[in-house]
Design a protein around this motif. Structure first.
Motif, PDB file in Angstrom:
ATOM      1  N   ILE A  35       0.841  -1.206   0.000  1.00  0.00           N
ATOM      2  CA  ILE A  35       0.000   0.000   0.000  1.00  0.00           C
ATOM      3  C   ILE A  35       0.871   1.249   0.000  1.00  0.00           C
ATOM      4  O   ILE A  35       0.569   2.236  -0.683  1.00  0.00           O
ATOM      5  CB  ILE A  35      -0.958  -0.026   1.212  1.00  0.00           C
ATOM      6  N   ALA A  36       1.961   1.194   0.756  1.00  0.00           N
ATOM      7  CA  ALA A  36       2.878   2.341   0.758  1.00  0.00           C
ATOM      8  C   ALA A  36       3.455   2.564  -0.638  1.00  0.00           C
ATOM      9  O   ALA A  36       3.584   3.713  -1.086  1.00  0.00           O
ATOM     10  CB  ALA A  36       4.002   2.111   1.772  1.00  0.00           C
ATOM     11  N   ASP A  37       3.785   1.462  -1.328  1.00  0.00           N
ATOM     12  CA  ASP A  37       4.291   1.588  -2.703  1.00  0.00           C
ATOM     13  C   ASP A  37       3.223   2.179  -3.616  1.00  0.00           C
ATOM     14  O   ASP A  37       3.526   2.988  -4.496  1.00  0.00           O
ATOM     15  CB  ASP A  37       4.724   0.214  -3.226  1.00  0.00           C
ATOM     16  N   LEU A  38       1.981   1.759  -3.393  1.00  0.00           N
ATOM     17  CA  LEU A  38       0.881   2.275  -4.213  1.00  0.00           C
ATOM     18  C   LEU A  38       0.706   3.771  -4.001  1.00  0.00           C
ATOM     19  O   LEU A  38       0.561   4.543  -4.957  1.00  0.00           O
ATOM     20  CB  LEU A  38      -0.421   1.543  -3.860  1.00  0.00           C
ATOM     21  N   TYR A  39       0.744   4.177  -2.731  1.00  0.00           N
ATOM     22  CA  TYR A  39       0.581   5.595  -2.431  1.00  0.00           C
ATOM     23  C   TYR A  39       1.774   6.410  -2.901  1.00  0.00           C
ATOM     24  O   TYR A  39       1.644   7.608  -3.183  1.00  0.00           O
ATOM     25  CB  TYR A  39       0.377   5.807  -0.923  1.00  0.00           C
ATOM     26  N   ALA A  40       2.938   5.774  -2.955  1.00  0.00           N
ATOM     27  CA  ALA A  40       4.122   6.496  -3.430  1.00  0.00           C
ATOM     28  C   ALA A  40       3.989   6.841  -4.910  1.00  0.00           C
ATOM     29  O   ALA A  40       4.488   7.866  -5.359  1.00  0.00           O
ATOM     30  CB  ALA A  40       5.377   5.663  -3.205  1.00  0.00           C
ATOM     31  N   GLY A  41       3.270   5.968  -5.654  1.00  0.00           N
ATOM     32  CA  GLY A  41       3.083   6.212  -7.079  1.00  0.00           C
ATOM     33  C   GLY A  41       1.925   7.139  -7.374  1.00  0.00           C
ATOM     34  O   GLY A  41       1.955   7.905  -8.329  1.00  0.00           O
ATOM     35  N   ARG A  42       0.896   7.080  -6.539  1.00  0.00           N
ATOM     36  CA  ARG A  42      -0.300   7.910  -6.768  1.00  0.00           C
ATOM     37  C   ARG A  42      -0.637   8.659  -5.494  1.00  0.00           C
ATOM     38  O   ARG A  42      -0.577   8.095  -4.414  1.00  0.00           O
ATOM     39  CB  ARG A  42      -1.512   7.050  -7.094  1.00  0.00           C
ATOM     40  N   GLN A  43      -1.035   9.883  -5.624  1.00  0.00           N
ATOM     41  CA  GLN A  43      -1.433  10.672  -4.466  1.00  0.00           C
ATOM     42  C   GLN A  43      -2.953  10.829  -4.484  1.00  0.00           C
ATOM     43  O   GLN A  43      -3.491  11.533  -5.345  1.00  0.00           O
ATOM     44  CB  GLN A  43      -0.758  12.045  -4.504  1.00  0.00           C
ATOM     45  N   PRO A  44      -3.654  10.169  -3.566  1.00  0.00           N
ATOM     46  CA  PRO A  44      -5.112  10.306  -3.588  1.00  0.00           C
ATOM     47  C   PRO A  44      -5.557  11.691  -3.122  1.00  0.00           C
ATOM     48  O   PRO A  44      -4.988  12.253  -2.199  1.00  0.00           O
ATOM     49  CB  PRO A  44      -5.574   9.228  -2.610  1.00  0.00           C
ATOM     50  N   GLN A  45      -6.532  12.236  -3.789  1.00  0.00           N
ATOM     51  CA  GLN A  45      -7.081  13.539  -3.433  1.00  0.00           C
ATOM     52  C   GLN A  45      -8.518  13.359  -2.961  1.00  0.00           C
ATOM     53  O   GLN A  45      -9.327  12.750  -3.663  1.00  0.00           O
ATOM     54  CB  GLN A  45      -7.090  14.464  -4.655  1.00  0.00           C
ATOM     55  N   PRO A  46      -8.851  13.843  -1.781  1.00  0.00           N
ATOM     56  CA  PRO A  46     -10.235  13.706  -1.330  1.00  0.00           C
ATOM     57  C   PRO A  46     -11.184  14.568  -2.169  1.00  0.00           C
ATOM     58  O   PRO A  46     -10.856  15.679  -2.550  1.00  0.00           O
ATOM     59  CB  PRO A  46     -10.183  14.189   0.125  1.00  0.00           C
ATOM     60  N   GLN A  47     -12.313  14.000  -2.472  1.00  0.00           N
ATOM     61  CA  GLN A  47     -13.310  14.736  -3.271  1.00  0.00           C
ATOM     62  C   GLN A  47     -14.689  14.340  -2.766  1.00  0.00           C
ATOM     63  O   GLN A  47     -14.941  13.175  -2.444  1.00  0.00           O
ATOM     64  CB  GLN A  47     -13.165  14.346  -4.744  1.00  0.00           C
ATOM     65  N   LEU A  48     -15.553  15.316  -2.719  1.00  0.00           N
ATOM     66  CA  LEU A  48     -16.893  15.027  -2.229  1.00  0.00           C
ATOM     67  C   LEU A  48     -17.676  14.218  -3.265  1.00  0.00           C
ATOM     68  O   LEU A  48     -17.626  14.498  -4.448  1.00  0.00           O
ATOM     69  CB  LEU A  48     -17.638  16.341  -1.938  1.00  0.00           C
TER      70      LEU A  48
END
Lengths: 153, 172
Positions: free
Chosen positions: B70-83
Motif C-alpha cells: 500500500i505504501a508503494d501504491l501511495y508512493a506512485g499515486r497521491q489520492p485527493q479527497p473529493q466530495l
C-alpha cells in the motif's frame, strides 16, 4: 450505569458491523490466488539444514584441531617416551661405570678443598656453605702462623 | 524445530480474505484492492522461505507485506479527497447502503485511525498483533482503537444525519 451499558452495546454493534460488513474478495480472486499459491514451489526447508551442516563441519574441524594439538599429540608421544625409558633402564647397567665415575670425583675434589676435618656426610648445605673461609670468620683455620694480622673476635 | 519449517501459505483461503479486507478498508473496495492483494501473495510466495514463525503468525507476516504494498501504491499515486454523493445509490438494498455508508465513514477517518480499524476488523488481528505490526504497545493500541471507534461512530451519525456525503480518494 444504564447509559454506560448502552454505550458499550453501541460499541459492540459497531464492531460487529465492521466485521460483518467488511469487504470480501470475489470468488475469482480467491480461486486464482489459491491456485497460484498451491502451484508455486513449496518451501524447500533448505535453510536450516544447510546452517546445521555448516555448524557441524565447523565444530568437527575445531574439535580435530584441538585434539591434534593437545590430546592426540600427548597420547602419541606417550608410547615413545615409555619406550625410551625402558631402553634407558635396560641399557643402564652396561654403561653405568663411566657415567657414575664423575660423581665420586666431585666428592673427592670438594673434600680436598675443605680439608680433612669434614666428614663425608651428603648434606646439600655442605656444598654451598664452607665455614672458615677467610680471616673474618671465627672458624677460619690458619694455614700459616701469621696469616691473619688480627685474630677473630 | 518444526515451527521453523511451517509453511505460512499452507491454508491460503482465509488469509486471502483477511488480507483483502484489510487492503479494502485501507484503500477502498474494488480493483485496486484486488491488485494489491494479488501483489501481496506474489511477494509472499517469492519470500516464503524467509518466513519465521518465531516473529509472528502468517496473517501478521502477510499484513506486513500488505502495508508495504500500500505504501508503494501511495508512493506512485497521491489520492485527493473529493466530495461524492452516495444518495444516487438509494435504489440499492439496505445491506449495500450499510456497506457503502460504513466504507464512507471509514474513509473519512484519518490515516492512523483507518489503519487501526483495518488491522483490527479487516485483518482480524488482536491488539497485541497490531502492536507488533505498527510498533506500539498493546495498551496503546487498545486506547487508540477505542478512540478510532468513537470517531467512526461520530462519522456515521454525521453521515446519517446529513446528506450522506462521504470522502472518497480519487486517483490522479
Amino acid at each position: 450505569m444504564i447509559k454506560r451499558f448502552g454505550r458499550k452495546t453501541r460499541e459492540t454493534e459497531l464492531e460487529a458491523l465492521l466485521r460483518s460488513a467488511r469487504p470480501r474478495p470475489s470468488r475469482e480472486l480467491t480461486d486464482m490466488l489459491t491456485t497460484y499459491v498451491a502451484r508455486a514451489p513449496a518451501r524447500s526447508g533448505r535453510g536450516f539444514p544447510a546452517r546445521l551442516a555448516v555448524a557441524v563441519v565447523l565444530s568437527a574441524a575445531m574439535l580435530s584441531a584441538v585434539s591434534a594439538l593437545v590430546g592426540v599429540g600427548y597420547a602419541a608421544s606417550a608410547p615413545k617416551a615409555a619406550v625410551a625409558a625402558v631402553v634407558a633402564a635396560v641399557t643402564a647397567p652396561v654403561s653405568s661405570a663411566p657415567a657414575a665415575a664423575p660423581a665420586p670425583a666431585v666428592t673427592a675434589s670438594s673434600q680436598s678443598q675443605e680439608g680433612n676435618e669434614e666428614d663425608d656426610d651428603d648434606e646439600p648445605a655442605k656444598d654451598q656453605y664452607k665455614p672458615g673461609k677467610g680471616c673474618g670468620d671465627k672458624n677460619h683455620v690458619h694455614a700459616k702462623e701469621n696469616e691473619c694480622k688480627k685474630g677473630p673476635k | 524445530m518444526p515451527a521453523l519449517k511451517r509453511d505460512p501459505l499452507a491454508d491460503p483461503a482465509p488469509l486471502i480474505r483477511r488480507v483483502y479486507a484489510y487492503v479494502a478498508y485501507r484503500i477502498g473496495d474494488g480493483p485496486d484492492a484486488e491488485d494489491v492483494t494479488s501483489e501481496v501473495f506474489e511477494r509472499a510466495v517469492r519470500y516464503r522461505a524467509s518466513y519465521s514463525a518465531g516473529k509472528g503468525d502468517p496473517a501478521s507476516w502477510l499484513i506486513g507485506i500488505a502495508r508495504r504494498c500500500i505504501a508503494d501504491l501511495y508512493a506512485g499515486r497521491q489520492p485527493q479527497p473529493q466530495l461524492e454523493d452516495v444518495a444516487g445509490d438509494v435504489d440499492v438494498e439496505g445491506e449495500t447502503v450499510t456497506r457503502l455508508t460504513l466504507a464512507g465513514a471509514v474513509e473519512g477517518l484519518d490515516e492512523r485511525d483507518r489503519e487501526l480499524i483495518a488491522l483490527r476488523f479487516g485483518a482480524d488481528l488482536t491488539a497485541r498483533q497490531i502492536g507488533h505490526v505498527v510498533g506500539m504497545r498493546t495498551n496503546a493500541v487498545e486506547v487508540a482503537l477505542h478512540r478510532a471507534l468513537a470517531r467512526l461512530r461520530a462519522e456515521l451519525s454525521d453521515s446519517s444525519g446529513t446528506a450522506s456525503l462521504v470522502l472518497r480518494p480519487v486517483r490522479i
